[in-house]
Design a protein around this motif. Structure first.
Motif, PDB file in Angstrom:
ATOM      1  N   GLY A  64      27.503  34.754  33.994  1.00 44.42           N
ATOM      2  CA  GLY A  64      28.775  34.121  33.648  1.00 44.42           C
ATOM      3  C   GLY A  64      29.920  35.052  33.326  1.00 44.42           C
ATOM      4  O   GLY A  64      30.930  34.620  32.749  1.00 44.42           O
ATOM      5  N   ILE A  65      29.833  36.336  33.707  1.00 45.55           N
ATOM      6  CA  ILE A  65      30.920  37.277  33.458  1.00 45.55           C
ATOM      7  C   ILE A  65      32.016  37.090  34.507  1.00 45.55           C
ATOM      8  O   ILE A  65      31.729  36.942  35.698  1.00 45.55           O
ATOM      9  N   GLU A  66      33.273  37.105  34.061  1.00 48.33           N
ATOM     10  CA  GLU A  66      34.388  37.035  35.009  1.00 48.33           C
ATOM     11  C   GLU A  66      34.465  38.365  35.746  1.00 48.33           C
ATOM     12  O   GLU A  66      34.769  39.411  35.150  1.00 48.33           O
ATOM     13  N   LEU A  67      34.198  38.340  37.044  1.00 52.68           N
ATOM     14  CA  LEU A  67      34.027  39.577  37.803  1.00 52.68           C
ATOM     15  C   LEU A  67      35.005  39.664  38.970  1.00 52.68           C
ATOM     16  O   LEU A  67      35.150  38.730  39.755  1.00 52.68           O
ATOM     17  N   HIS A  68      35.654  40.827  39.077  1.00 50.45           N
ATOM     18  CA  HIS A  68      36.519  41.163  40.202  1.00 50.45           C
ATOM     19  C   HIS A  68      35.852  42.310  40.952  1.00 50.45           C
ATOM     20  O   HIS A  68      35.362  43.256  40.323  1.00 50.45           O
TER      21      HIS A  68
ATOM     22  N   GLY B 185      35.682  44.598  36.363  1.00 53.62           N
ATOM     23  CA  GLY B 185      35.833  44.950  37.772  1.00 53.62           C
ATOM     24  C   GLY B 185      34.638  45.764  38.219  1.00 53.62           C
ATOM     25  O   GLY B 185      34.025  46.474  37.425  1.00 53.62           O
ATOM     26  N   PHE B 186      34.307  45.682  39.511  1.00 51.78           N
ATOM     27  CA  PHE B 186      33.155  46.420  40.034  1.00 51.78           C
ATOM     28  C   PHE B 186      33.513  47.006  41.390  1.00 51.78           C
ATOM     29  O   PHE B 186      33.870  46.274  42.307  1.00 51.78           O
ATOM     30  N   VAL B 187      33.395  48.321  41.509  1.00 50.95           N
ATOM     31  CA  VAL B 187      33.648  49.016  42.774  1.00 50.95           C
ATOM     32  C   VAL B 187      32.339  49.604  43.269  1.00 50.95           C
ATOM     33  O   VAL B 187      31.721  50.427  42.582  1.00 50.95           O
ATOM     34  N   GLY B 188      31.904  49.203  44.466  1.00 46.44           N
ATOM     35  CA  GLY B 188      30.668  49.715  45.043  1.00 46.44           C
ATOM     36  C   GLY B 188      29.566  48.683  44.990  1.00 46.44           C
ATOM     37  O   GLY B 188      28.857  48.573  43.991  1.00 46.44           O
ATOM     38  N   LEU B 189      29.406  47.916  46.075  1.00 48.71           N
ATOM     39  CA  LEU B 189      28.461  46.800  46.088  1.00 48.71           C
ATOM     40  C   LEU B 189      27.277  47.085  47.005  1.00 48.71           C
ATOM     41  O   LEU B 189      26.773  46.200  47.690  1.00 48.71           O
ATOM     42  N   GLY B 190      26.820  48.321  47.010  1.00 47.19           N
ATOM     43  CA  GLY B 190      25.701  48.721  47.847  1.00 47.19           C
ATOM     44  C   GLY B 190      24.364  48.308  47.272  1.00 47.19           C
ATOM     45  O   GLY B 190      24.252  47.328  46.523  1.00 47.19           O
TER      46      GLY B 190
END
Length: 314
Positions: free
Chosen positions: A23-27, A4-9
């Protein structure tokens, strides 16, 4: 491993992009819905909030603009932390805060990693940025495969908190280098030097640096857009000053830097690009510190390659 990734700045969005590209499964989650949508188009899955991310993923990365933002996001994730869950903080933050947050995660049975990045947004975009990781060795080995998709040089620095302390130091050094380059370029212009020649003279000398090879080009092109703003610079230099104060070290340069940066913020805005500090000297002298042939944005010319752990000297 579901990530998971929070913060897409500016930085987080590029780090997340490297994970998707590899190719990482990303939320993902961000307060800006457009940033989330852009990642969904590339294969990510959107999460309603940070708590949902922690529920759905094995590892959740946060990359946020301030310690307050980090605290708010972790508060939402903490109820869903347990054995098998890892929290990785990639922001530049206060070492004491990150240690307190890590303790809370570990108390719930999870694992925590303090891993800020260094090297500029252009290298974050290509997976060639450097990453410091503070955590146990066992946790480091779990997250290393993920880190090597986001960065080229990965340094395990020891316990949680060590990374943030080191990163604050490196940002302090980068800032003082920027301010000294502003003065050097202005003095050379006033002395009648060609600024293109001046750039190359510095690059070929003992005065060269990463900051010169990147930010001096943006100053000379007139772009002054390094994707790093004065409020973030002030935060980092302030954290370095606090570290010095807490340890009884009487600094002279740091307080002067804070004063100069505050003046830049009064002139150009609290969140102005940090390279605009050159304009203080342009205004004072009437000179234009620009030259032909320099790029308006930085690109990384180092080919992307899988990252590796940097060995320590013992």
């Amino acid at each position: 491993m579901k990530v998971g990734f929070v913060g897409l700045g500016n930085v987080g969005g590029k780090l997340a992009g490297s994970l998707l590209r590899n190719g990482i499964e990303l939320h993902v989650h961000d307060l800006n819905a457009e940033l989330v949508a852009a990642k969904v188009v590339k294969g990510a899955k959107a999460a309603a909030d940070p708590g949902a991310l922690m529920q759905a993923c094995d590892l959740v990365i946060t990359c946020l603009p301030s310690p307050a933002a980090c605290a708010a996001v972790l508060a939402q994730m903490l109820p869903h932390v347990g054995p098998g869950k890892i929290w990785m903080e990639m922001s530049t933050t206060d070492a004491d805060q990150i240690k307190a947050h890590a303790d809370a995660v570990i108390a719930k049975g999870g694992e925590a990693v303090d891993c800020p990045v260094s090297g500029g947004c252009h290298r974050a975009d290509t997976g060639n940025i450097s990453i410091y990781a503070g955590c146990t060795r066992a946790t480091f080995e779990k997250v290393l495969p993920i880190l090597t998709h986001m960065g080229r040089r990965i340094l395990h620095v020891g316990d949680v908190g060590v990374s943030s302390t080191l990163k604050v130091m490196t940002n302090y050094l980068a800032t003082i280098n920027l301010l000294s380059l502003c003065e050097a370029l202005t003095v050379m212009k006033a002395a009648g030097m060609d600024l293109g020649v001046t750039y190359e003279a510095i690059a070929a000398s003992s005065g060269n640096s990463f900051v010169h090879e990147t930010e001096s080009q943006l100053i000379l092109s007139g772009s002054r857009d390094v994707n790093f703003t004065l409020d973030l610079v002030q935060k980092d230099v302030g954290l370095f000053q606090k570290l010095a104060d807490d340890n009884g070290v009487p600094l002279e340069l740091s307080p002067l830097m804070i004063k100069m940066l505050s003046d830049g913020q009064r002139r150009y805005g609290v969140s102005a690009q940090s390279d605009r500090m050159i304009e203080r000297l342009e205004e004072a002298t009437g000179l234009s510190i620009t030259a032909a042939g320099f790029p308006t944005e930085l690109t990384d010319d180092e080919p992307e390659a899988r990252g590796y752990e940097v060995p320590l000297r013992r």
